[in-house]
Motif scaffolding. Structure first.
Motif, PDB file in Angstrom:
ATOM      1  N   GLU A 122       0.800  -1.227   0.000  1.00 27.32           N
ATOM      2  CA  GLU A 122       0.000   0.000   0.000  1.00 27.32           C
ATOM      3  C   GLU A 122       0.831   1.274   0.000  1.00 27.32           C
ATOM      4  OE1 GLU A 122      -3.231   0.073  -0.482  1.00 27.32           O
ATOM      5  OE2 GLU A 122      -3.343  -2.113  -0.485  1.00 27.32           O
ATOM      6  N   GLY A 123       2.128   1.173   0.298  1.00 31.90           N
ATOM      7  CA  GLY A 123       3.003   2.334   0.228  1.00 31.90           C
ATOM      8  C   GLY A 123       2.918   3.292   1.409  1.00 31.90           C
ATOM      9  N   PHE A 124       2.421   2.823   2.549  1.00 33.02           N
ATOM     10  CA  PHE A 124       2.377   3.667   3.745  1.00 33.02           C
ATOM     11  C   PHE A 124       3.792   3.897   4.248  1.00 33.02           C
ATOM     12  CE2 PHE A 124      -1.950   2.502   3.504  1.00 33.02           C
ATOM     13  CZ  PHE A 124      -2.689   3.297   4.359  1.00 33.02           C
ATOM     14  N   SER A 125       4.008   5.029   4.883  1.00 32.44           N
ATOM     15  CA  SER A 125       5.318   5.348   5.458  1.00 32.44           C
ATOM     16  C   SER A 125       5.442   4.676   6.830  1.00 32.44           C
ATOM     17  CB  SER A 125       5.475   6.860   5.614  1.00 32.44           C
ATOM     18  OG  SER A 125       4.607   7.338   6.636  1.00 32.44           O
ATOM     19  N   ILE A 126       6.674   4.611   7.318  1.00 30.91           N
ATOM     20  CA  ILE A 126       6.922   4.064   8.655  1.00 30.91           C
ATOM     21  C   ILE A 126       6.143   4.877   9.689  1.00 30.91           C
ATOM     22  CG2 ILE A 126       8.687   3.671  10.424  1.00 30.91           C
ATOM     23  CD1 ILE A 126       9.031   1.768   8.093  1.00 30.91           C
ATOM     24  N   GLU A 127       6.140   6.178   9.521  1.00 36.37           N
ATOM     25  CA  GLU A 127       5.424   7.064  10.452  1.00 36.37           C
ATOM     26  C   GLU A 127       3.917   6.751  10.455  1.00 36.37           C
ATOM     27  OE1 GLU A 127       4.412  11.768  10.633  1.00 36.37           O
ATOM     28  OE2 GLU A 127       6.510  11.240  10.287  1.00 36.37           O
ATOM     29  N   GLU A 128       3.343   6.564   9.281  1.00 43.10           N
ATOM     30  CA  GLU A 128       1.911   6.250   9.197  1.00 43.10           C
ATOM     31  C   GLU A 128       1.589   4.901   9.835  1.00 43.10           C
ATOM     32  OE1 GLU A 128       0.550   8.458   5.079  1.00 43.10           O
ATOM     33  OE2 GLU A 128       1.824   6.669   4.927  1.00 43.10           O
ATOM     34  N   ILE A 129       2.447   3.927   9.608  1.00 41.05           N
ATOM     35  CA  ILE A 129       2.228   2.597  10.185  1.00 41.05           C
ATOM     36  C   ILE A 129       2.371   2.663  11.706  1.00 41.05           C
ATOM     37  CG2 ILE A 129       3.045   0.202  10.250  1.00 41.05           C
ATOM     38  CD1 ILE A 129       3.931   0.640   7.294  1.00 41.05           C
ATOM     39  N   THR A 130       3.309   3.466  12.177  1.00 41.67           N
ATOM     40  CA  THR A 130       3.491   3.643  13.618  1.00 41.67           C
ATOM     41  C   THR A 130       2.199   4.146  14.249  1.00 41.67           C
ATOM     42  OG1 THR A 130       5.845   4.122  13.303  1.00 41.67           O
ATOM     43  CG2 THR A 130       4.864   4.824  15.392  1.00 41.67           C
ATOM     44  N   GLU A 131       1.579   5.109  13.616  1.00 43.52           N
ATOM     45  CA  GLU A 131       0.317   5.653  14.125  1.00 43.52           C
ATOM     46  C   GLU A 131      -0.803   4.617  14.026  1.00 43.52           C
ATOM     47  OE1 GLU A 131      -0.702   9.436  12.365  1.00 43.52           O
ATOM     48  OE2 GLU A 131       1.386  10.096  12.479  1.00 43.52           O
ATOM     49  N   LEU A 132      -0.918   3.946  12.896  1.00 39.30           N
ATOM     50  CA  LEU A 132      -1.981   2.963  12.696  1.00 39.30           C
ATOM     51  C   LEU A 132      -1.888   1.787  13.666  1.00 39.30           C
ATOM     52  CD1 LEU A 132      -2.108   2.849   8.802  1.00 39.30           C
ATOM     53  CD2 LEU A 132      -3.909   3.664  10.319  1.00 39.30           C
ATOM     54  N   GLN A 133      -0.669   1.397  14.004  1.00 41.68           N
ATOM     55  CA  GLN A 133      -0.485   0.258  14.894  1.00 41.68           C
ATOM     56  C   GLN A 133      -0.303   0.679  16.355  1.00 41.68           C
ATOM     57  OE1 GLN A 133       2.564  -2.283  13.010  1.00 41.68           O
ATOM     58  NE2 GLN A 133       0.870  -3.433  12.100  1.00 41.68           N
ATOM     59  N   ASN A 134      -0.556   1.942  16.624  1.00 41.55           N
ATOM     60  CA  ASN A 134      -0.481   2.474  17.993  1.00 41.55           C
ATOM     61  C   ASN A 134       0.844   2.164  18.681  1.00 41.55           C
ATOM     62  OD1 ASN A 134      -3.110   3.608  17.979  1.00 41.55           O
ATOM     63  ND2 ASN A 134      -3.958   1.572  18.307  1.00 41.55           N
ATOM     64  N   GLU A 135       1.929   2.337  17.948  1.00 36.76           N
ATOM     65  CA  GLU A 135       3.257   2.126  18.508  1.00 36.76           C
ATOM     66  C   GLU A 135       3.799   3.441  19.049  1.00 36.76           C
ATOM     67  OE1 GLU A 135       4.764  -0.620  19.074  1.00 36.76           O
ATOM     68  OE2 GLU A 135       3.517  -1.970  17.895  1.00 36.76           O
ATOM     69  N   LYS A 136       4.713   3.347  19.995  1.00 34.24           N
ATOM     70  CA  LYS A 136       5.300   4.544  20.583  1.00 34.24           C
ATOM     71  C   LYS A 136       6.487   5.065  19.779  1.00 34.24           C
ATOM     72  CE  LYS A 136       3.773   3.400  25.178  1.00 34.24           C
ATOM     73  NZ  LYS A 136       4.117   3.086  26.550  1.00 34.24           N
ATOM     74  N   SER A 137       7.110   4.163  19.019  1.00 33.91           N
ATOM     75  CA  SER A 137       8.289   4.592  18.258  1.00 33.91           C
ATOM     76  C   SER A 137       8.298   3.981  16.865  1.00 33.91           C
ATOM     77  CB  SER A 137       9.571   4.196  18.999  1.00 33.91           C
ATOM     78  OG  SER A 137       9.731   2.793  18.970  1.00 33.91           O
ATOM     79  N   GLN A 138       8.950   4.693  15.965  1.00 40.23           N
ATOM     80  CA  GLN A 138       9.093   4.196  14.600  1.00 40.23           C
ATOM     81  C   GLN A 138      10.041   3.006  14.560  1.00 40.23           C
ATOM     82  OE1 GLN A 138      10.072   7.313  11.842  1.00 40.23           O
ATOM     83  NE2 GLN A 138       8.368   8.604  12.505  1.00 40.23           N
ATOM     84  N   SER A 139      10.971   2.948  15.521  1.00 38.13           N
ATOM     85  CA  SER A 139      11.919   1.826  15.530  1.00 38.13           C
ATOM     86  C   SER A 139      11.199   0.498  15.776  1.00 38.13           C
ATOM     87  CB  SER A 139      13.030   2.047  16.555  1.00 38.13           C
ATOM     88  OG  SER A 139      12.490   2.116  17.858  1.00 38.13           O
TER      89      SER A 139
END
Length: 94
Positions: free
Chosen positions: A37-54
């Protein structure tokens, strides 16, 4: 040639589908969002409710390695089996 390519593409799709099914939900979703889908790491971080991009980067790396291992094993299994049937839960039955 077209029939051969079509058959090979179907086998590849089936192999990838089985391999993706063996990942955890979070890993599968992250891979599909990022790679397909081409989502960015930042977008996936938000979608998966993670605290960090790492966390997402690690998840993607682990998922890629798992996919590689699963696909290699499935390819070896497919090559060894002359006749196989996939059950409803995508397990190979000889």
């Amino acid at each position: 040639p077209d029939l051969y390519n079509h058959s090979e593409m179907n086998e590849t799709r089936e192999l990838i589908s089985i391999a993706l099914g063996k990942l955890s939900d979070k890993e599968r979703i992250a891979i599909l969002l990022f790679e397909i889908e081409g989502f960015s790491i930042e977008e996936i971080t938000e979608l998966q409710n993670e605290k960090s991009q790492s966390a997402v980067k690690s998840r993607l790396s682990r998922a890629r390695n798992k996919l590689k291992d699963i696909i290699l094993k499935l390819e070896m299994d497919f090559e060894r089996a002359d006749n196989f049937v996939l059950s409803k839960d995508n397990e190979i039955i000889y």
